[in-house]
Design a protein around this motif. Structure first.
Motif, PDB file in Angstrom:
ATOM      1  N   GLY B 331      58.401 -30.067  52.297  1.00  0.00           N
ATOM      2  CA  GLY B 331      58.553 -30.170  53.743  1.00  0.00           C
ATOM      3  C   GLY B 331      57.288 -30.685  54.419  1.00  0.00           C
ATOM      4  N   ALA B 332      56.259 -30.934  53.650  1.00  0.00           N
ATOM      5  CA  ALA B 332      54.936 -31.197  54.238  1.00  0.00           C
ATOM      6  C   ALA B 332      54.868 -32.496  55.034  1.00  0.00           C
ATOM      7  N   ARG B 333      55.759 -33.432  54.739  1.00  0.00           N
ATOM      8  CA  ARG B 333      55.753 -34.686  55.513  1.00  0.00           C
ATOM      9  C   ARG B 333      56.797 -34.675  56.625  1.00  0.00           C
ATOM     10  N   LEU B 334      57.449 -33.545  56.817  1.00  0.00           N
ATOM     11  CA  LEU B 334      58.555 -33.474  57.782  1.00  0.00           C
ATOM     12  C   LEU B 334      58.142 -32.742  59.044  1.00  0.00           C
ATOM     13  N   TRP B 335      58.516 -33.291  60.184  1.00  0.00           N
ATOM     14  CA  TRP B 335      58.198 -32.646  61.467  1.00  0.00           C
ATOM     15  C   TRP B 335      59.386 -31.843  61.986  1.00  0.00           C
ATOM     16  N   VAL B 336      60.606 -32.336  61.675  1.00  0.00           N
ATOM     17  CA  VAL B 336      61.796 -31.675  62.174  1.00  0.00           C
ATOM     18  C   VAL B 336      62.619 -31.184  60.983  1.00  0.00           C
ATOM     19  N   ARG B 337      63.305 -30.075  61.185  1.00  0.00           N
ATOM     20  CA  ARG B 337      64.204 -29.597  60.138  1.00  0.00           C
ATOM     21  C   ARG B 337      65.607 -29.991  60.561  1.00  0.00           C
ATOM     22  N   LEU B 338      66.155 -30.987  59.887  1.00  0.00           N
ATOM     23  CA  LEU B 338      67.480 -31.490  60.260  1.00  0.00           C
ATOM     24  C   LEU B 338      68.540 -30.428  60.014  1.00  0.00           C
ATOM     25  N   PHE B 339      68.337 -29.665  58.950  1.00  0.00           N
ATOM     26  CA  PHE B 339      69.291 -28.655  58.534  1.00  0.00           C
ATOM     27  C   PHE B 339      69.413 -27.585  59.618  1.00  0.00           C
ATOM     28  N   GLY B 340      70.568 -27.504  60.244  1.00  0.00           N
ATOM     29  CA  GLY B 340      70.728 -26.654  61.410  1.00  0.00           C
ATOM     30  C   GLY B 340      70.980 -25.195  61.082  1.00  0.00           C
ATOM     31  N   LEU B 341      70.202 -24.357  61.648  1.00  0.00           N
ATOM     32  CA  LEU B 341      70.351 -22.900  61.454  1.00  0.00           C
ATOM     33  C   LEU B 341      70.121 -22.206  62.782  1.00  0.00           C
ATOM     34  N   ILE B 342      71.049 -22.258  63.644  1.00  0.00           N
ATOM     35  CA  ILE B 342      72.265 -23.042  63.634  1.00  0.00           C
ATOM     36  C   ILE B 342      72.062 -24.398  64.322  1.00  0.00           C
TER      37      ILE B 342
END
Lengths: 511, 511, 511
Positions: B331-342
């Motif tokens: 996840g280190a290069r990711l700013w947003v978590r697309l995976f919705g919870l929720i």
């Protein structure tokens, strides 16, 4: 930092230091049989640093290693360019950055000054037309090139698009619908159909390597949909199938390319191919086949068809006989349109299907009760001619009888799936007649959506599976007859259930 | 039969007869530049007969053909080991059976006496740490390594897991639910998230070749989930991506590996990649690319990204410039978590998301109405930094403007899909408020399940499709906007229908 | 034009001009170690022009390059033919067109006069039996060879088939069902199960190259389903897996071949394999593996199993030990039948499952409440024997404990999925008992269809995923436990909803 005024000087240095050095050393000179134009050398000078992936991709292409003049010397059947005359300035250089990105500047709204050169952002089919006029011409007349117009300018289809992709809000328990945003259209329908790319003006962007630069401000970009409307007024996108800077014929001939758009649940052509015996053999042997030879020889270069074999490539027999001429109008060998709207029907005469008007006055190839808008569809003679072209390809491996029996089966499938759609249409009419759902928008309520699935997902799947025999699951359990049948039961039950809710909400009549 | 006391003698014979003979003859010595330790020779002596597939797999690995001492001599960017110091006993031998299966015996509950040696059944990230400490360290802090904990120790997610995988019985028409069995968890959620592997004691098993042998009795084994809890107290499983005994970097870099867990309907990252233009080009050319070079060079080794290119590999430009550093925190290069919870939200600060507490006091990154638990999520500065890292990779092939416009589109997608989830949440609230379904378990009834699909299947699909432009179907008809819209209608109708059943069952009030 | 009388002369010319010239030149003679029979030379004379793809395909086959006499000289384990004696006339020639298409003419209803030769249209397993009697014999006793009979002659399954594939009409809101057409059966169920191919007489067809020719008029043709009934009275189709004229062992050993029929949603064996770690490694390395060696050596020729490894190929260890004998009865190594009808059960004793009769008198391996028809199913001893055969293959790469624990997990999965089916059966019984749906046809209404999905799609998916550990999604969200659980809620709600409609339609009783 990175002031534009200083860049040309810097550019010259970069070109001197890198373009020849880095690139020719790394590629060991083998790629550079073709001479680069001075402008392309300048492009590469910077871009081999700024966007090295593009340059490497282009270096792997035929464009980088052969001049149009050399290409024209090939025997006719082996030629990949269809122009009989190439403008003098282009003949002796490799087809490089500048050769494509500077064509027809007067037509390009997106032409702009970039590091001392006039550059178009978008390379359009009309630019490719310079060397590939036959292909560009065929493509321009196809449904593919008209794909944006077909879906956005036909009010029926546009309503369908909006009903699917428009934002829905819930207020006090009621679902309301907005028009879809351009970005969501770009991600969904127009990802395949193409967007309308226009120039809104210029905008400044900040580039890591360049600092601030000014570029045309494009709408609905990036996009490579097959029917993109380009800022030079042309329609279509060659890069949809010949992607990026390798312009690879191998990619275009592999079914995965077609499969980006022609896939389940609405157009499962790719899925059916992969599951069929043809696809099975392709999977086992594709690494041993030749996907770049022109012409493309059955039994030698490939053993089973990919999409391109049946639908557009120039195919020859091992003895050199032409089996099928090349076409870039991808419907040109097809007599029937399997894709139901809402019924399967003969191919339309024109790639621009917005001109169709059926008996109900709607721009649809059939009525809701399956009466064809015959004057806009190809006639029997043309159907037979096209059927013959396709059969000719099948028969390089299959007997006449096999082929006849196969297509007789398809005819029956078309008839039966159209009838299964008609059954669903009758149930939908009942729901409308009883006021259970509202026909003013025929695409936004639940029974309506079940009806759409009947033709768009299930009838289509069964037809594609039948057309490419050997994918029994798409005809049976995977969006096939299982669903065609279950869906009618779902519609029946939902009509009954919703009717009861409707009745209970009506004010009680006095007895 | 097969008494343990006699085995060491037999072992010696086997080693003498087979280990050198069979293996070096078959491999023509070419593999054996690296010397085997005496212990590993003993292992191979038996196991080349008992489990020849493992031995052959290892023989194809880099571990079998190079000693750590040799590996450390490589130039920095080409090194595959990150340790600055290797224990002396390991330096001069190939990395064989014994070298890995005997590490840190004091920590391993699963250490046992096996044919005269002390062996660990499970090799853990903490063992790999010996030569690969940077990777092991990064991984330990990632969501992946915490995957078992995340799903089993967060009571909300645990309720979701149980509602799905618990056995349901029907008694007198009523559906009752049990807690899921360990085996079913192992086959479902924990297949990816990892199980908790503990030692219950020793047990005797009967082996065809060995007779009765005694081995540690492990719980929830076999399992290679990414967040496995190991019998040495460490978390994670390197073999999830570098499987079995080839430890292949090629496998880890191919999207099929990631696709084992990141796939439709909940996380269709792999499916979207395959359908995208990147995936299309990958399919056409992967057999010509180099999946083993370190560093990995854009345009030379590969022409389009696989998962590993964007998310973790060390990437260089053709001129040797580092484009992106290697990371094993995925996840280190990711700013947003697309995976919705929720809802989709900024990446969490810690890989252990059980520590999150939102405004409603729940361990979720947002509330049910999409208020983020901001103190547990990365801030704007960190988001911009990570966005820059990713953009740097895109720009090896795409212009600044292209990349900006692409991610602006993604921002809009996140906003719209979150709103579509909110619309579903409002309908669910109505169902709860009206007593049509029971919110005590928010995951076990039909309207609740429709709501789960809205965010877990449909909103997620649209976001992944948008993030990797070029898979229009996952944004449209395949778990995309089609379903996002239809699902709201289904929820609306089902509320109305179930409300009517509820009313009819209520005792009639006197008028 | 193209009169039959003139053809023999023309034929002779074609043979003289092309057969030797074109073919041997193009193939550089390397293929023609094996001598062609004069009849086969005649075939090729025309067919290298008329259907060049077939000829090229055959030229790539082992049949074209080796005589049976040579093939029989191979060491026993390397032999691909199992006959101990080959008819003299066949021994010294390549296995060409005529050798196969002229066998056993007295048995072939489809034998006809074609250009001066007696030819069979269909080559059947009984013809292949000439050189491959062991394989033909094993196959004839398998469920595969009986697949047409199983589905068409078992009245329960036949009702299911008809309910799915029969045309449905809507008249006055009522859905009525017809028997399915032969063509739709051919495209759906019988695409895999095979059709019954019979000769109705002779018919004239018009061939482009030949003009009018007379050929046998076959029913339900073309078809290559695994259980095809052939016009010589034999059952089965070798070309289902060894397709067309290459008869490729490579194709048969690749999972894509099995995946044409064994795929989601009903039998997702292929999908599960692809998603598993075995499939992942296969995808990464298959281009480096050897799919043609006989025997097939674990660790050398392949590193992870494909379908054929576990289910039928002759497998050896690197030291030459036989790990598993070849079988063409594809159930022979299986103890349990994962495929639920309607529950998972021990493998049937006979490949012809129409002979089964359960306690309820139905031809099903279990009752609706999961009581097995034990006398028709293999007993514990046989189950243990087969389990041992399979385990032997697993253990070439996995330890005894790993394998034991894996299959213990599968046992639990079978138990739990059977119980989840039983829960659905109880709900269906309620619907029948209350008169909400009509049990006279148990497959045609909506609650019934939900029940079918419970066992046919969801329970099956979970079992296949468990059997090939490492495809957690088919056990969880993709037709797995998610659906098993949601489906019970759907059934519960639909019973309640339809019950209310039913009540409202009943004439009000007087109070």
């Amino acid at each position: 930092m990175g002031s534009l005024k200083l860049l040309p000087v810097w550019l010259t240095l970069v070109v001197a230091l890198f373009a020849h050095g880095v690139i020719s050393a790394d590629e060991k000179g083998s790629k550079f049989e073709a001479k680069l134009s001075p402008q392309t050398e300048a492009c590469i000078g910077c871009h081999s640093q700024i966007s090295p992936g593009i340059v490497e991709d282009w270096l792997s292409s035929r464009h980088s290693s052969m001049t149009p003049a050399e290409a024209m010397k090939k025997p006719f059947l082996e030629r990949r360019i269809s122009a009989t005359e190439i403008p003098g300035v282009l003949r002796g250089y490799a087809v490089g950055c500048y050769e494509c990105h500077s064509r027809n500047p007067e037509k390009h709204q997106d032409n702009f000054e970039h590091m001392g050169y006039r550059i178009n952002v978008v390379v359009s089919p009309n630019d490719c037309n310079t060397c590939h006029p036959v292909e560009a011409g065929q493509y321009a007349g196809s449904k593919k090139a008209n794909a944006w117009k077909i879906i956005m300018k036909n009010p029926v289809y546009h309503t369908l698009v909006s009903s699917i992709t428009g934002m829905k809000k819930v207020e006090k328990g009621k679902i309301t619908m907005q028009e879809p945003s351009p970005q969501t259209l770009q991600d969904t329908c127009l990802g395949c159909h193409g967007t309308k790319v226009e120039v809104k003006g210029m905008k400044k962007i900040y580039s890591n390597s360049m600092g601030e630069v000014e570029v045309p401000d494009l709408t609905n970009w990036p996009n490579q949909g097959a029917g993109r409307e380009n800022p030079d007024g042309s329609i279509g996108s060659c890069t949809a199938c010949h992607p990026r800077h390798s312009f690879s014929i191998k990619i275009a001939r592999q079914p995965e390319t077609c499969g980006q758009c022609h896939l389940e649940p609405d157009v499962p052509a790719y899925n059916v191919f992969k599951e069929s015996k043809h696809g099975n053999i392709y999977d086992a042997y594709k690494s041993e086949w030749n996907f770049t030879n022109v012409p493309w020889t059955v039994g030698r270069d490939f053993k089973t068809p990919t999409c391109a074999v049946c639908h557009n490539s120039l195919i020859t027999a091992p003895d050199g006989t032409v089996v099928a001429e090349r076409t870039h109008d991808f419907g040109a060998r097809l007599w029937v349109r399997l894709f139901g709207l809402i019924y399967s029907h003969p191919q339309p005469k024109s790639g621009d299907t917005t001109i169709i008007k059926n008996k109900d006055g709607l721009p649809l190839p059939t009525t809701f009760l399956n009466e064809p808008a015959s004057e806009f569809l190809i006639d029997k003679t043309e159907q037979i001619k096209r059927y013959g072209t396709m059969k000719n390809i099948c028969q390089t491996c299959h007997s006449t009888r096999w082929t006849n029996d196969h297509f007789a089966k398809l005819d029956n499938t078309i008839k039966e799936t159209n009838e299964m759609t008609l059954s669903a249409t009758k149930l939908l009419s009942e729901a409308w007649d009883k006021g259970i759902e509202d026909k003013s928008n025929p695409f936004d309520e639940q029974i309506e959506k079940l009806w759409i699935k009947q033709w768009l997902f299930y009838a289509n799947s069964v037809r594609y599976a039948s057309a490419m025999t050997g994918a029994p699951d798409y005809a049976a359990f995977k969006n096939g007859w299982w669903e065609l049948s279950e869906n009618l039961q779902k519609m029946r039950d939902l009509i009954d259930l919703k009717e009861q809710v409707k009745k209970s909400r009506q004010p009680q009549k006095k007895k």
